[in-house]
Design a protein around this motif. Structure first.
Motif, mmCIF file in Angstrom:
data_model
loop_
_atom_site.group_PDB
_atom_site.id
_atom_site.type_symbol
_atom_site.label_atom_id
_atom_site.label_comp_id
_atom_site.label_asym_id
_atom_site.label_seq_id
_atom_site.Cartn_x
_atom_site.Cartn_y
_atom_site.Cartn_z
ATOM 1 N N ILE A 103 -17.309 13.683 22.850
ATOM 2 C CA ILE A 103 -16.609 12.382 23.443
ATOM 3 C C ILE A 103 -17.457 11.768 24.376
ATOM 4 C CG2 ILE A 103 -14.671 11.558 24.896
ATOM 5 C CD1 ILE A 103 -13.800 12.832 22.339
ATOM 6 N N THR A 104 -17.504 10.607 24.134
ATOM 7 C CA THR A 104 -18.929 9.897 24.993
ATOM 8 C C THR A 104 -18.231 9.303 26.267
ATOM 9 O OG1 THR A 104 -18.506 7.705 23.842
ATOM 10 C CG2 THR A 104 -20.309 9.016 23.064
ATOM 11 N N GLY A 105 -16.886 9.113 26.341
ATOM 12 C CA GLY A 105 -16.140 8.529 27.590
ATOM 13 C C GLY A 105 -14.541 8.800 27.184
ATOM 14 N N PRO A 106 -13.939 8.528 28.236
ATOM 15 C CA PRO A 106 -12.286 8.772 28.293
ATOM 16 C C PRO A 106 -11.753 7.737 27.201
ATOM 17 C CG PRO A 106 -13.105 7.492 30.281
ATOM 18 C CD PRO A 106 -14.179 7.969 29.853
ATOM 19 N N ASP A 107 -12.382 6.794 26.838
ATOM 20 C CA ASP A 107 -11.499 5.796 26.046
ATOM 21 C C ASP A 107 -12.287 6.000 24.521
ATOM 22 O OD1 ASP A 107 -9.708 4.677 27.801
ATOM 23 O OD2 ASP A 107 -11.257 3.168 28.700
ATOM 24 N N SER A 108 -13.108 6.791 24.399
ATOM 25 C CA SER A 108 -13.845 6.878 23.068
ATOM 26 C C SER A 108 -13.092 7.821 22.105
ATOM 27 C CB SER A 108 -15.302 7.415 23.402
ATOM 28 O OG SER A 108 -15.977 6.230 23.698
ATOM 29 N N ALA A 109 -13.145 7.705 20.821
ATOM 30 C CA ALA A 109 -12.769 8.318 19.992
ATOM 31 C C ALA A 109 -13.646 9.650 19.773
ATOM 32 C CB ALA A 109 -12.334 7.728 18.627
ATOM 33 N N PRO A 110 -13.404 10.817 19.101
ATOM 34 C CA PRO A 110 -14.255 11.941 19.140
ATOM 35 C C PRO A 110 -15.399 11.583 18.017
ATOM 36 C CG PRO A 110 -11.972 12.796 18.920
ATOM 37 C CD PRO A 110 -11.933 11.252 19.113
ATOM 38 N N PHE A 111 -16.569 12.037 17.950
ATOM 39 C CA PHE A 111 -17.831 11.646 17.270
ATOM 40 C C PHE A 111 -18.185 12.857 16.719
ATOM 41 C CE2 PHE A 111 -22.376 10.525 17.375
ATOM 42 C CZ PHE A 111 -22.148 9.959 16.001
ATOM 43 N N THR A 112 -18.663 12.983 15.343
ATOM 44 C CA THR A 112 -19.484 14.077 14.930
ATOM 45 C C THR A 112 -20.438 13.487 14.113
ATOM 46 O OG1 THR A 112 -17.217 15.435 14.453
ATOM 47 C CG2 THR A 112 -18.994 15.868 13.140
ATOM 48 N N MET A 113 -21.685 14.292 14.396
ATOM 49 C CA MET A 113 -22.798 13.648 13.572
ATOM 50 C C MET A 113 -23.742 15.107 12.774
ATOM 51 S SD MET A 113 -25.933 11.610 15.609
ATOM 52 C CE MET A 113 -26.812 12.829 16.276
ATOM 53 N N TYR A 114 -24.082 14.569 11.682
ATOM 54 C CA TYR A 114 -25.055 15.615 10.764
ATOM 55 C C TYR A 114 -26.653 14.964 10.845
ATOM 56 C CZ TYR A 114 -20.592 18.026 9.211
ATOM 57 O OH TYR A 114 -19.758 18.658 8.890
ATOM 58 N N LEU A 115 -27.399 15.870 10.691
ATOM 59 C CA LEU A 115 -28.705 15.452 10.131
ATOM 60 C C LEU A 115 -28.769 15.464 8.711
ATOM 61 C CD1 LEU A 115 -31.102 16.972 12.786
ATOM 62 C CD2 LEU A 115 -30.139 14.825 12.614
ATOM 63 N N ASN A 116 -28.778 14.257 8.058
ATOM 64 C CA ASN A 116 -28.450 14.439 6.488
ATOM 65 C C ASN A 116 -29.946 14.791 5.750
ATOM 66 O OD1 ASN A 116 -25.697 14.230 6.457
ATOM 67 N ND2 ASN A 116 -26.007 12.041 7.244
ATOM 68 N N LEU A 117 -29.788 15.255 4.910
ATOM 69 C CA LEU A 117 -31.063 15.560 3.857
ATOM 70 C C LEU A 117 -30.836 14.418 2.808
ATOM 71 C CD1 LEU A 117 -31.860 19.175 3.408
ATOM 72 C CD2 LEU A 117 -33.614 17.315 4.101
ATOM 73 N N ASP A 118 -29.447 14.318 2.393
ATOM 74 C CA ASP A 118 -29.276 13.532 1.080
ATOM 75 C C ASP A 118 -29.441 12.153 1.086
ATOM 76 O OD1 ASP A 118 -26.991 13.912 2.787
ATOM 77 O OD2 ASP A 118 -25.716 14.607 1.023
ATOM 78 N N LYS A 119 -28.682 11.716 2.275
ATOM 79 C CA LYS A 119 -28.593 9.957 2.542
ATOM 80 C C LYS A 119 -29.936 9.410 2.636
ATOM 81 C CE LYS A 119 -26.470 6.281 5.162
ATOM 82 N NZ LYS A 119 -25.416 6.112 6.214
ATOM 83 N N PRO A 120 -31.037 10.017 3.623
ATOM 84 C CA PRO A 120 -32.245 9.607 3.554
ATOM 85 C C PRO A 120 -33.100 9.395 2.405
ATOM 86 C CG PRO A 120 -31.860 11.135 5.353
ATOM 87 C CD PRO A 120 -31.010 11.151 4.524
#
Length: 282
Positions: A103-120
């Motif tokens: 969570i970046t702040g009280p009003d922000s939605a949860p955030f998930t991040m991957y380091l991708n091998l396929d997309k790049p």
């Protein structure tokens, strides 16, 4: 973080591979091969996914040298494969989860991040298919009028997002900002701009011979498709993404440099992270 050291080296090599293409380093395929060899060693990619990736890169490289009757088929195969990679449809890629429901702040939605091998990998496929997407023939100099248009359009995107209540003003500078920045500019923006601006916008431009109409047509269609690609955020998010695509498309068309479109795209994303709720408001 120490237990992730071998994995981090994979994406470090991956990032260097991408940067080397922009600097026209002729041995970038060697860096990419080292990346995937290490990824296989640390079990981030299966042997089948590595073989498929190598085959696709080979097809993309030789496509332009084949007779025209084969080129359409090969290019179509590569493009559909690029889409499958971007959407994580091709099995065998074990992307690295680095942020989980943060969570970046009280009003922000949860955030998930991957380091991708396929997309790049999309970037390498499209560059092999169309090397002139990184043409440096045009000057980087933009007139004051064009700079003003881009700057005003850039700011208007956030005003529109606020008006639509997609985001709220919220200052945040999370301790993982640097990881977000590296991942976003190298492994997200590069792939997306290579596809929508470098490849698609250039291809669409060739469908109409009159440059007066080909430019707005190519930017409009590629931007609409860019907006549709953000369907998961809802209709309002797709509208903002479409308009953002127009800004990125104009920056690419006016500068002739894919790196400028990437920089514009990244600037939007990093401003979004720092000054507004990210990825969306609750």
């Amino acid at each position: 973080m120490l237990h992730l050291a071998p994995d981090i080296v994979v994406w470090l090599l991956y990032g260097l591979s991408i940067i080397s293409v922009f600097y026209r380093f002729r041995y970038w395929p060697l860096l990419l091969a080292l990346t995937f060899a290490l990824a296989f060693y640390v079990q981030r990619i299966s042997i089948s996914a590595a073989i498929i990736s190598t085959a696709l890169l080979g097809l993309a490289t030789v496509a332009k040298h084949l007779p025209s009757r084969y080129q359409f088929f090969i290019q179509s195969l590569v493009i559909f494969s690029a889409l499958a990679l971007a959407l994580h449809f091709i099995p065998g890629f074990n992307n690295l989860l680095v942020l989980d429901q943060v969570i970046t702040g009280p009003d922000s939605a949860p955030f998930t991040m991957y380091l991708n091998l396929d997309k790049p990998l999309v970037f390498f496929l499209l560059f092999s298919l169309m090397p002139n997407m990184l043409s440096t023939e045009k000057t980087l100099t933009l007139s004051l009028t064009k700079k003003f248009i881009l700057l005003c359009s850039f700011a208007s995107l956030f005003i529109l997002a606020l008006t639509m209540q997609l985001v709220k003003q919220e200052w945040s500078f999370p301790d993982w900002w640097w990881l977000f920045a590296i991942n976003n500019v190298l492994f997200t923006c590069v792939a997306e701009e290579a596809f929508f601006r470098g490849y698609l916008q250039n291809r669409l431009k060739t469908l109409i011979s009159n440059p007066t109409f080909s430019m707005p047509f190519s930017i409009a269609v590629s931007s609409i498709l860019f907006g549709l690609a953000h369907f998961s955020g809802g209709i309002n998010f797709m509208i903002v993404a479409t308009l953002a695509g127009i800004v990125y498309g104009l920056s690419y068309h006016w500068s002739g440099r894919l790196s400028i479109a990437i920089a514009t795209h990244f600037a939007f994303n990093i401003c979004h992270l720092i000054f507004f709720t990210y990825p969306l408001a609750r």
